[in-house]
Scaffold this motif. Structure first.
Motif, PDB file in Angstrom:
ATOM      1  N   ILE A 177       1.802 -12.300 -28.185  1.00  0.00           N
ATOM      2  CA  ILE A 177       3.166 -12.824 -28.034  1.00  0.00           C
ATOM      3  C   ILE A 177       3.838 -12.903 -29.401  1.00  0.00           C
ATOM      4  O   ILE A 177       4.996 -12.510 -29.576  1.00  0.00           O
ATOM      5  N   LEU A 178       3.088 -13.392 -30.372  1.00  0.00           N
ATOM      6  CA  LEU A 178       3.618 -13.530 -31.732  1.00  0.00           C
ATOM      7  C   LEU A 178       4.038 -12.177 -32.292  1.00  0.00           C
ATOM      8  O   LEU A 178       5.121 -12.023 -32.859  1.00  0.00           O
ATOM      9  N   ASN A 179       3.188 -11.185 -32.099  1.00  0.00           N
ATOM     10  CA  ASN A 179       3.480  -9.846 -32.620  1.00  0.00           C
ATOM     11  C   ASN A 179       4.698  -9.213 -31.981  1.00  0.00           C
ATOM     12  O   ASN A 179       5.462  -8.487 -32.632  1.00  0.00           O
ATOM     13  N   ASN A 180       4.911  -9.491 -30.691  1.00  0.00           N
ATOM     14  CA  ASN A 180       6.006  -8.852 -29.966  1.00  0.00           C
ATOM     15  C   ASN A 180       7.318  -9.623 -30.001  1.00  0.00           C
ATOM     16  O   ASN A 180       8.387  -9.021 -29.975  1.00  0.00           O
ATOM     17  N   VAL A 181       7.238 -10.945 -30.048  1.00  0.00           N
ATOM     18  CA  VAL A 181       8.464 -11.745 -30.029  1.00  0.00           C
ATOM     19  C   VAL A 181       8.892 -12.161 -31.438  1.00  0.00           C
ATOM     20  O   VAL A 181      10.070 -12.150 -31.778  1.00  0.00           O
ATOM     21  N   TRP A 182       7.912 -12.529 -32.263  1.00  0.00           N
ATOM     22  CA  TRP A 182       8.234 -12.933 -33.639  1.00  0.00           C
ATOM     23  C   TRP A 182       8.060 -11.772 -34.617  1.00  0.00           C
ATOM     24  O   TRP A 182       8.378 -11.874 -35.775  1.00  0.00           O
ATOM     25  N   ASN A 183       7.505 -10.676 -34.125  1.00  0.00           N
ATOM     26  CA  ASN A 183       7.187  -9.476 -34.912  1.00  0.00           C
ATOM     27  C   ASN A 183       5.924  -9.691 -35.745  1.00  0.00           C
ATOM     28  O   ASN A 183       5.612 -10.791 -36.169  1.00  0.00           O
ATOM     29  N   TYR A 184       5.233  -8.591 -35.954  1.00  0.00           N
ATOM     30  CA  TYR A 184       3.904  -8.639 -36.569  1.00  0.00           C
ATOM     31  C   TYR A 184       3.904  -9.190 -37.996  1.00  0.00           C
ATOM     32  O   TYR A 184       2.884  -9.585 -38.524  1.00  0.00           O
ATOM     33  N   ARG A 191       0.344 -21.310 -33.050  1.00  0.00           N
ATOM     34  CA  ARG A 191       0.611 -22.443 -32.150  1.00  0.00           C
ATOM     35  C   ARG A 191       2.107 -22.772 -32.070  1.00  0.00           C
ATOM     36  O   ARG A 191       2.508 -23.575 -31.233  1.00  0.00           O
ATOM     37  N   THR A 192       2.892 -22.152 -32.953  1.00  0.00           N
ATOM     38  CA  THR A 192       4.344 -22.358 -32.843  1.00  0.00           C
ATOM     39  C   THR A 192       4.847 -21.881 -31.480  1.00  0.00           C
ATOM     40  O   THR A 192       5.866 -22.355 -30.973  1.00  0.00           O
ATOM     41  N   ASP A 194       3.364 -22.452 -28.668  1.00  0.00           N
ATOM     42  CA  ASP A 194       3.215 -23.560 -27.718  1.00  0.00           C
ATOM     43  C   ASP A 194       4.453 -24.447 -27.700  1.00  0.00           C
ATOM     44  O   ASP A 194       4.901 -24.901 -26.648  1.00  0.00           O
ATOM     45  N   THR A 195       5.016 -24.689 -28.876  1.00  0.00           N
ATOM     46  CA  THR A 195       6.214 -25.524 -28.980  1.00  0.00           C
ATOM     47  C   THR A 195       7.384 -24.872 -28.258  1.00  0.00           C
ATOM     48  O   THR A 195       8.125 -25.522 -27.511  1.00  0.00           O
ATOM     49  N   HIS A 196       7.552 -23.561 -28.473  1.00  0.00           N
ATOM     50  CA  HIS A 196       8.643 -22.843 -27.836  1.00  0.00           C
ATOM     51  C   HIS A 196       8.443 -22.765 -26.314  1.00  0.00           C
ATOM     52  O   HIS A 196       9.416 -22.894 -25.554  1.00  0.00           O
ATOM     53  N   VAL A 197       7.209 -22.566 -25.876  1.00  0.00           N
ATOM     54  CA  VAL A 197       6.923 -22.507 -24.443  1.00  0.00           C
ATOM     55  C   VAL A 197       7.235 -23.850 -23.787  1.00  0.00           C
ATOM     56  O   VAL A 197       7.826 -23.910 -22.704  1.00  0.00           O
TER      57      VAL A 197
END
Length: 225
Positions: A177-184, A191-192, A194-197
């Motif tokens: 998720i991090l790689n695709n939404v926040w970029n690699y 765990r950031t 989790d906060t957004h979810v």
């Protein structure tokens, strides 16, 4: 996956067979109509026509009238066939919402290539908006509605929901998720997410339950049957 259904409308049986044979070889399902009235009736009966190939000169109802009628209810892609290559005919076709205009005689292979290109383009446009379980996300407008009511999401919440909906039923690790939404190139704590979810679920109300937690791994977006 079901074959896409294409309607071929032409009063010449030989022409319909020629086009049908080439489309069938490419894996399309073909519905035939021999005049405009039959085409309109079949279109509304079938309800899942992906594209129409429509001759202009036909008995009972010509191609222009068919196009006019269909366009009142549907934006299905339409390819117009005509023996006349006059510019004013093309202009009339485009004003009525025709997607492509092909003059007879034509190469069936070229016609099939046009069909495939239009369907790819049509799919790309449709993919800008997606609806699942009462949640509608419109990427072009950057808007989300739930059961018809708009909800206010931050940029990252929007991107996160879009990614979840594009990957329905797939278990997604926090790293993925991090790689695709926040970029690699994001080097923060995974765990950031989790906060957004948590914030996203809260804004989604009952629909927030569609985002399932997979303990020790990440999340999965799944609409309850």
């Amino acid at each position: 996956m079901d074959a896409l259904k294409i309607m071929v409308v032409d009063d010449e049986a030989r022409m319909r067979k020629l086009v049908k044979d080439f489309l069938t070889v490419k894996g399309f399902q073909v519905v035939e109509a021999e005049n405009g009235e039959q085409a309109v009736d079949l279109f509304f009966q079938q309800k899942d026509i992906a594209l129409m190939i429509l001759d202009v000169m036909m008995p009972k109802m010509d191609g222009w009238e068919v196009c006019r009628t269909i366009r009142q209810y549907s934006q299905v892609p339409i390819i117009m066939l005509t023996a006349r290559g006059e510019e004013r005919d093309e202009l009339q076709g485009f004003k009525l919402g025709v997607d492509e205009y092909i003059s007879k005689p034509f190469s069936p292979k070229i016609l099939v290539a046009r069909v495939e290109a239009i369907l790819r383009r049509s799919k790309a446009v449709q993919s800008d908006a997606e609806e699942v379980g009462g949640i509608r996300i419109d990427k072009a407008a950057h808007q989300v509605t739930i059961d018809g009511k708009a909800i206010d999401l931050s940029y990252k919440e929007f991107e996160l929901l879009a990614y979840f909906m594009e990957n329905q039923g797939i278990a997604l690790s926090r790293e993925k998720i991090l790689n695709n939404v926040w970029n690699y190139d994001y080097f923060g704590d995974a765990r950031t997410i989790d906060t957004h979810v948590k914030k996203l679920r809260s804004k989604m109300g009952e629909k927030g339950e569609y985002i399932k937690t997979i303990w020790g791994m990440g999340y999965k977006f799944e609409v309850d049957a």
